[in-house]
Scaffold this active site. Structure first.
Site, PDB file in Angstrom:
ATOM      1  CE1 TYR A   1      -6.230  -6.592  -6.895  1.00 28.27           C
ATOM      2  CE2 TYR A   1      -6.683  -8.169  -4.515  1.00 28.27           C
ATOM      3  CZ  TYR A   1      -5.928  -7.379  -4.910  1.00 28.27           C
ATOM      4  OH  TYR A   1      -6.557  -5.870  -4.478  1.00 28.27           O
TER       5      TYR A   1
ATOM      6  CG  HIS B   1      -5.432  -9.513   1.247  1.00 30.13           C
ATOM      7  ND1 HIS B   1      -5.917  -9.806  -0.036  1.00 30.13           N
ATOM      8  CD2 HIS B   1      -5.732  -7.837   0.797  1.00 30.13           C
ATOM      9  CE1 HIS B   1      -5.598  -8.719  -0.419  1.00 30.13           C
ATOM     10  NE2 HIS B   1      -5.725  -7.412  -0.621  1.00 30.13           N
TER      11      HIS B   1
ATOM     12  NE  ARG C   1      -3.608  -2.701   2.984  1.00 28.11           N
ATOM     13  CZ  ARG C   1      -3.548  -3.214   3.535  1.00 28.11           C
ATOM     14  NH1 ARG C   1      -2.048  -3.569   4.269  1.00 28.11           N
ATOM     15  NH2 ARG C   1      -4.300  -4.335   3.713  1.00 28.11           N
TER      16      ARG C   1
ATOM     17  CE  LYS D   1      -6.524  -1.358   5.084  1.00 28.03           C
ATOM     18  NZ  LYS D   1      -8.038  -1.712   4.014  1.00 28.03           N
TER      19      LYS D   1
END
Length: 300
Positions: A280, A271, A147, A171
């Site tokens: 994806y 993830h 990211r 995250k």
């Protein structure tokens, strides 16, 4: 306790006690400020009902807010009222039964090989800002699946000696290892030489731990990195504006299309749910359809 007072207390809690990232806290702040605008900052939280909250959601829908935006708002409201209930500020949680809205199925936007090559080479062809730094940013985003916030916060101490890999913080402050391809490592090495010169020219004597800096020798922000991408993909560059997340989407689709295991890609992207990574796989599916159409005699 008023809604404004609860919001301030809750934001202080998730920042100081839970230690959530600056971007996460800002996201909560934006959504909870919106809640105050839709109701009233001085409204007593004990008087807020489920119907009040549903009315807020309805108003957001009328304003044509996206389903994802509305769901983020709902999640923020739920979390804050759960906090209020847990710490005895309210007897009943009005947000407990609030359900999220259905999200439309959306295929992640990604770049073709030609598009990503064109963008990665743009700093060398059209030096808009800082050629070596910007080329390194693009190659590192493309080869790692990071990211942009993760790359912005990357420090020199996070790398292995050969720059083959680094530990990034994603995250929820979760750490993971990401890897860099040959082009990315070469671009990084050249940038680091330029980086030393910039720090000397600006008389920066205090060590700067952040990897990417601006031309004044200060660490760049996530907003700064977004600006860099927008310049090179805008009218002065490829004329095909992209969202910074497209690098990450492209990394994922190409890894899966070339046979990488979905669980390994999940790990590399950080993830928490494999269903997020499975979005994806549409690229592989489309390729199979094309192969079928070309090979099967009755496919037309």
């Amino acid at each position: 306790m008023t809604l404004c007072e609860l919001t301030d207390e809750f934001l202080s809690y998730i920042d100081a006690v839970r230690g959530l990232s600056e971007n996460t806290v800002l996201g909560y702040k934006n959504d909870l400020t919106l809640l105050q605008e839709l109701l009233s900052p001085q409204m007593e939280i004990s008087s807020i009902t489920k119907e009040n909250l549903l009315l807020c959601i309805g108003q957001l829908s009328k304003k044509n807010r996206s389903a994802a935006s509305i769901n983020r708002f709902i999640a923020a409201v739920r979390t804050m009222f759960s906090y209020a209930h847990k710490f005895g500020h309210i007897q009943k949680n009005p947000a407990l039964e609030i359900k999220t809205v259905k999200l439309p199925k959306k295929i992640p936007a990604f770049m073709t090989k030609a598009e990503v090559t064109e963008l990665c080479e743009m700093p060398q062809k059209n030096e808009l800002l800082w050629e070596k730094r910007d080329y390194a940013i693009f190659e590192m985003l493309y080869s790692s699946g990071c990211r942009i916030s993760e790359l912005t916060n990357l420090k020199l101490s996070d790398f292995t000696d050969s720059y083959h890999a680094a530990i990034v913080t994603g995250k929820g402050n979760k750490q993971r290892k990401v890897f860099f391809a040959t082009k990315a490592r070469e671009a990084l090495t050249e940038y680091l030489e330029d980086r030393k010169k910039i720090l000397l020219e600006n008389n920066v004597t205090t060590p700067v731990q952040e990897l990417f800096i601006n031309q004044k020798g200060h660490p760049i922000t996530t907003g700064g990195m977004r600006y860099i991408i927008s310049r090179y993909s805008g009218s002065e560059g490829t004329k095909h504006h992209i969202n910074p997340h497209a690098f990450r989407h492209t990394f994922a689709t190409q890894m899966l299309s070339n046979g990488a295991d979905v669980r390994m890609v999940q790990e590399m992207l950080g993830h928490s749910s494999i269903s997020t990574t499975q979005r994806y796989t549409h690229v592989t599916t489309e390729q199979l359809k094309e192969i079928y159409k070309k090979a099967h005699p009755h496919s037309e």
